[in-house]
Write an enzyme that holds these catalytic residues in place. Sequence first.
Site, mmCIF file in Angstrom:
data_model
loop_
_atom_site.group_PDB
_atom_site.id
_atom_site.type_symbol
_atom_site.label_atom_id
_atom_site.label_comp_id
_atom_site.label_asym_id
_atom_site.label_seq_id
_atom_site.Cartn_x
_atom_site.Cartn_y
_atom_site.Cartn_z
ATOM 1 N N CYS A 274 10.078 2.479 2.208
ATOM 2 C CA CYS A 274 8.828 3.399 1.457
ATOM 3 C C CYS A 274 9.612 3.615 0.112
ATOM 4 O O CYS A 274 8.855 3.679 -0.830
ATOM 5 C CB CYS A 274 8.414 4.496 2.239
ATOM 6 N N HIS A 333 8.368 10.469 4.054
ATOM 7 C CA HIS A 333 7.844 9.058 3.548
ATOM 8 C C HIS A 333 7.464 9.356 2.019
ATOM 9 O O HIS A 333 7.286 10.635 1.447
ATOM 10 C CB HIS A 333 6.345 8.910 4.107
ATOM 11 N N ASP A 356 0.070 4.449 -2.810
ATOM 12 C CA ASP A 356 0.955 4.117 -1.720
ATOM 13 C C ASP A 356 1.113 2.434 -1.689
ATOM 14 O O ASP A 356 0.270 2.088 -1.027
ATOM 15 C CB ASP A 356 0.797 4.684 -0.386
#
Length: 706
Positions: A274, A333, A356
């Site tokens: 991530c 995250h 994202d």
Amino acid sequence: MAGIRVTKVDWQRSRNGTAHHTQEYPCPELVVRRGQSFSLTLELSRALDCEETLIFTVETGPQASEALHTKAVFQTSELEQGEGWTAAKEAQMENTLTVSLASPPNAVIGRYLLSIRLSSHRKHSNRRLGEFVLLFNPWCAEDDVFLASEEERQEYVLNDSGIIFRGVEKHIRAQGWNYGQFEEDILNICLSILDQSPGHQNNPATDVSCRHDPIYVTRVISAMVNSNNDRGVVQGQWQGKYSGGTSPLHWRGSVAILQKWLKGRYKPVKYGQCWVFAGVMCTVLRCLGIATRVVSNFNSAHDTDQNLSVDKYVDSFGRTLEDLTEDSMWNFHVWNESWFARQDLGPSYNGWQVLDATPQEESEGVFRCGPASVTAIREGDVHLAHDGPFVFAEVNADYITWLWHEDESRERVYSNTKKIGRCISTKAVGSDSRVDITDLYKYPEGSRKERQVYSKAVKRLFSMEASGRRIRIRRAGGRCLWRDNLLEPATKPSIAGKFKVLEPPMLGHDLRLALCLANLTSRAQRVRVNLSGATILYTRKPVAEILHESHALRLGPQEEKRIPITISYSKYKEDLTEDKKILLAAMCLVTKGEKLLVEKDITLEDFITIKVLGPAVVGVAVTVEVTVVNPLLERVKDCALMVEGSGLLQEQLSIDVPTLEPQERASVQFDITPSKSGPRQLQVDLVSPHFPDIKGFVIVHVATAK
């Protein structure tokens, strides 16, 4: 051009670059921002007559057309005017003419061709002057990406390094990241990412015409930074095995990744997780002129079925049953926020937007996420574009633990696991400190407003259609339950428990902890404690079990007892991942059938220090001293320092470290010669085949040479 021709073009790179905050781009062509004028000086074969005007044409992309706003034809006038592209004469001296060109604040961004002809020569073709690149403009009040604060523009558009926060909620660690948006070829690569997108490959003219809109551009970039549906930049890997590629933890910035993608002819770069996706997307969006920052969410929910609950199934030792557990709660995250107006939603939702690029769930058939308005998330407006339910769940979902029995029945277990969505963090403007921005995403935990927003989000979520029916909760055993059945909390047991770390958990050392249990009642109780421990990835996915034991004890009225726990280094060293994380669990089975699950996430600590020995000046070598410690109780060799920093080094350095005796402290010195002034980030990693990378960074303040 009969009778007159352009003999020379001066693009005034220095003047325009300073005015447009683009002087750092090393491109051969001029780089400017939309909604703002820029100047050119043309040398002509003769002076213009007073009735003659110059007609300019700008065009971008294939099949450029005025109908698609990818082409404009406009002529010089004495004054800048009109809503489209304009040209005005600034100065004329004999055969030399300086003109000011301006694009509208909603112009398509990208590479443009500029050409010219004389108004009196309609039959003659345009004379090509050259190419320039047009970017978004956070300095222009009429641009959708306008950001009012100059300090924030310096941080979120022009800063070419930053900090990404990782770790666990109780032990947040800063990692340096080199965004490098002004490095060689990076702007061209960022424009290539747009051109390699499926939308451009299928319909290039229409795709380019949409590049005026930051909503469209950021959504394309969100999909293209991962490689799941396209020739994207980074391939994800969460299994802890990185053969055939680079471990996500070995990257120190975006530049090497983007350059490798280009050199590999758009073949995805292996591997990312991530923070890598977020770091690369931050580089691309800052490079294109959109204010962007990296955000870390601790205890981040991955809610696969959009029911606002993360359901974890465990056995009698508290070990996660992966076959049954579809949802997950990651230790952390990382995503991005970009700042722009939401013309599609209205001004209430302007400002920071969640994006994202980590490929978790599909959005309209593609692995991407956002832009989702942060304001909409805070207010529970999950029905608004784009991907509100997924982002809302990441910071708000309930975390529910189920004990799974051998007869395939399940039982809700009380857990001490903290709430989802904690310590949402980003780098401070102008400093390296961490700023907690949780209050931008949600109201205070437990407040009346927070409960109202959660209730509103649940109603909106369950009124939304999913495949023509209301969203239901799909769970193991084939049962379908409505959300209301899950809202009742588990019964709070009559004992309390928590893990206590007795010594700092150091990489290479034995772990010493205790499980502290307390009887909350005035009657004696018997407790059976099943302990388990595992090395894990940062997604909390278990890798290997390192602890499995049971204890039976009696707790007198109000009594507290400790169960000591030791995990030797030899027990965990083979299975420790580069995340350096261990998860401990204790399933406490109390008389009368009460059950309590206690969990503890541990990140092993390490050591590295970096000192700059003297003033740093552009063009002058300065010595850096790095001090490292062998974390192991054994001799290690084949260690190296990997050094990187935009504006400090021309390329990555690899410096051998002498053999280190057990727990030996050693210092290594090397020189750097800064090429750019201002605050610059130097990253240094100690890399060894014997233990996970030890990462460090320092900010070097570089002065201009006198």
